[in-house]
Write a protein that holds these residues in place. Structure first.
Motif, mmCIF file in Angstrom:
data_model
loop_
_atom_site.group_PDB
_atom_site.id
_atom_site.type_symbol
_atom_site.label_atom_id
_atom_site.label_comp_id
_atom_site.label_asym_id
_atom_site.label_seq_id
_atom_site.Cartn_x
_atom_site.Cartn_y
_atom_site.Cartn_z
ATOM 1 N N GLU A 75 0.842 -1.192 0.000
ATOM 2 C CA GLU A 75 0.000 0.000 0.000
ATOM 3 C C GLU A 75 0.878 1.243 0.000
ATOM 4 N N LYS A 77 0.133 5.376 0.233
ATOM 5 C CA LYS A 77 -0.848 6.443 0.396
ATOM 6 C C LYS A 77 -0.134 7.750 0.732
ATOM 7 N N GLU A 79 -0.648 11.413 2.499
ATOM 8 C CA GLU A 79 -1.482 12.172 3.422
ATOM 9 C C GLU A 79 -1.061 13.637 3.349
ATOM 10 N N MET A 91 -6.286 11.707 2.780
ATOM 11 C CA MET A 91 -5.497 10.526 2.437
ATOM 12 C C MET A 91 -5.830 10.109 1.004
ATOM 13 N N MET A 92 -4.780 9.892 0.185
ATOM 14 C CA MET A 92 -4.965 9.536 -1.221
ATOM 15 C C MET A 92 -4.109 8.327 -1.578
ATOM 16 N N LYS A 93 -4.701 7.359 -2.263
ATOM 17 C CA LYS A 93 -3.993 6.150 -2.658
ATOM 18 C C LYS A 93 -3.226 6.394 -3.954
ATOM 19 N N TYR A 102 5.516 5.443 -7.569
ATOM 20 C CA TYR A 102 4.082 5.510 -7.299
ATOM 21 C C TYR A 102 3.662 6.980 -7.273
ATOM 22 N N VAL A 104 0.288 10.129 -7.450
ATOM 23 C CA VAL A 104 -1.109 10.546 -7.359
ATOM 24 C C VAL A 104 -1.143 12.039 -7.635
ATOM 25 N N HIS A 119 2.832 7.262 3.166
ATOM 26 C CA HIS A 119 2.802 6.058 3.997
ATOM 27 C C HIS A 119 3.114 4.871 3.082
#
Length: 248
Positions: A75, A77, A79, A91-93, A102, A104, A119
């Motif tokens: 995972e 994420k 924040e 919080m965004m994945k 990774y 976003v 995270h």
């Protein structure tokens, strides 16, 4: 004679099957015995230091272990919160875009300084590096004081008790707040707890009883901790004071 040769052939075939089976079992055992690397998973943030209000910004992190990209993270994420408002964080994945990277996309709604924390959970490890993004041209403390006398109260008096704690035992805390020599009631009071250089900051929301704010926190390690008391009430009051708590 034919029957003897037939029996011999069947025995040979059975032996071959047993050998192949043994090899397969040995390979399975060897795979099961493969020890996962205990080298730390590294997370390198790539986030712009500045941005414009409403601008689409890409938050990116490169995850590696032993300098090799990690594409199988459990995972990732991001924040994001406006400094001083951790309780309102978003919080965004994130999604894998290339080897070990990774990403976003997000936008920032206000001109302010934001904290961005990623995270990363991968290969039974967890890391949470942080960075800051300055959006637009937020007011400096001096500018804020000029625009509103209520944003900075020279007479603010914040007292945290106690200044000592015992490791692995719940420690009750009490905070008294006075503004211009009057007890402040109806405020939101939180403790920000962290060690020098630590990436992880823990937050403790205090409850009010007759103008006294109380709560508890358990320290997992001995040594000095920074405990910053944040006091907010509406849009007019935002006070804070830093204290040191010795944990034994």
């Amino acid at each position: 004679m034919k029957r003897t040769m037939m029996n011999l052939g069947m025995a040979t075939s059975l032996a071959s099957v047993l050998v192949l089976g043994a090899c397969g079992s040995e390979q399975t055992d060897n795979a099961a015995q493969t020890v996962q690397s205990m080298e730390p998973v590294e997370a390198e943030l790539n986030v712009p230091a500045t941005a414009d209000k409403g601008e689409t910004v890409t938050l990116s992190v490169r995850v590696t272990q032993e300098d090799k990209p990690v594409d199988d993270a459990d995972e990732i994420k991001f924040e994001v919160w406006k400094n001083g408002a951790k309780e309102d964080s978003e919080m965004m994945k994130a999604s894998l875009t290339e080897d070990g990277v990774y990403e976003v996309d997000t936008t920032f709604a206000d001109e302010a300084v934001y904290t961005v924390q990623v995270h990363v959970t991968a290969r039974s490890m967890h890391t949470m590096p942080t960075t800051n993004v300055t959006v637009g041209h937020p007011e400096t403390p001096a500018e804020a004081e000029e625009t509103s006398d209520h944003h900075h109260h020279v007479g603010a008096d914040i007292v945290l008790e106690p200044k000592q704690a015992t490791v692995n035992e719940p420690q009750p805390f009490k905070v008294n707040v006075e503004i211009d020599h009057e007890t402040l009631t109806g405020a939101d009071v939180q403790l920000e707890v962290f060690k020098d250089g630590a990436e992880k900051h823990e937050w403790v929301k205090l409850e009010e009883t007759d103008g006294v704010y109380t709560g508890e926190h358990t320290f997992t390690e001995a040594g000095p901790y920074n405990v910053q008391v944040h006091v907010t009430k509406g849009h007019d009051i935002h006070e804070h004071v830093m204290e040191t708590v010795e944990v034994q």
